[in-house]
Motif scaffolding. Structure first.
Motif, short mmCIF file in Angstrom:
data_model
loop_
_atom_site.label_atom_id
_atom_site.label_comp_id
_atom_site.label_asym_id
_atom_site.label_seq_id
_atom_site.Cartn_x
_atom_site.Cartn_y
_atom_site.Cartn_z
N ARG A 191 48.38 47.89 17.22
CA ARG A 191 48.87 46.52 17.16
C ARG A 191 47.81 45.58 16.59
N GLY A 192 46.58 46.00 16.75
CA GLY A 192 45.50 45.11 16.38
C GLY A 192 45.20 44.18 17.54
N HIS A 193 44.23 43.34 17.34
CA HIS A 193 43.84 42.40 18.38
C HIS A 193 44.60 41.09 18.20
N THR A 194 45.05 40.53 19.29
CA THR A 194 45.80 39.27 19.21
C THR A 194 44.98 38.09 19.71
N TYR A 195 43.73 38.34 20.08
CA TYR A 195 42.89 37.27 20.58
C TYR A 195 42.73 36.20 19.50
N GLY A 196 42.96 34.97 19.85
CA GLY A 196 42.75 33.85 18.96
C GLY A 196 43.94 33.51 18.06
N ARG A 197 45.05 34.18 18.23
CA ARG A 197 46.19 33.92 17.35
C ARG A 197 46.77 32.51 17.52
N GLU A 198 46.53 31.91 18.69
CA GLU A 198 47.04 30.55 18.92
C GLU A 198 46.11 29.48 18.36
N ASP A 246 43.53 26.95 12.16
CA ASP A 246 42.71 27.55 11.10
C ASP A 246 41.23 27.20 11.24
N LYS A 262 39.74 29.15 14.07
CA LYS A 262 39.62 30.57 13.70
C LYS A 262 38.38 30.79 12.84
#
Length: 100
Positions: free
Chosen positions: A77-84, A87, A90
């Motif tokens: 799935r990969g890492h979802t940390y920081g998706r929220e 830009d 990030k």
């Protein structure tokens, strides 16, 4: 008991089988037997096996899902940390991680 008759259907997630704890094998196989017997005496297993194989197989798959140690079957799935993060945040996080 001849276990050659229990086949894993095409498309079954490999993690369903690979994440089965050895202590649960007996209970999974018992689910198949119980599904075939449908409350009939154990001595009738061989004659009921072809008639009730689909029921036994369904019970076996249900039990596999119940005792499985894998929360889902999707890997990578990969890492979802920081998706929220926005830009700018990030980019700041990426720069921060580069320090390590």
């Amino acid at each position: 008991m001849n276990l050659d008759l229990i086949n894993v259907p095409k498309g079954t997630p490999i993690n369903l089988i690979m994440n089965l704890h050895a202590k649960d094998v007996k209970v999974v196989l018992q689910a198949y037997v119980d599904g075939v017997l449908q409350g009939q005496p154990r001595e009738q297993f061989s004659e009921l096996r072809s008639k009730n194989h689909a029921l036994g197989h369904r019970k076996l798959m249900e039990k596999l899902l119940e005792v499985n140690m894998c929360p889902d079957f999707i890997e990578d799935r990969g890492h979802t940390y920081g998706r929220e993060l926005g830009d700018e945040d990030k980019r700041a996080l990426i720069e921060y991680v580069k320090q390590f």
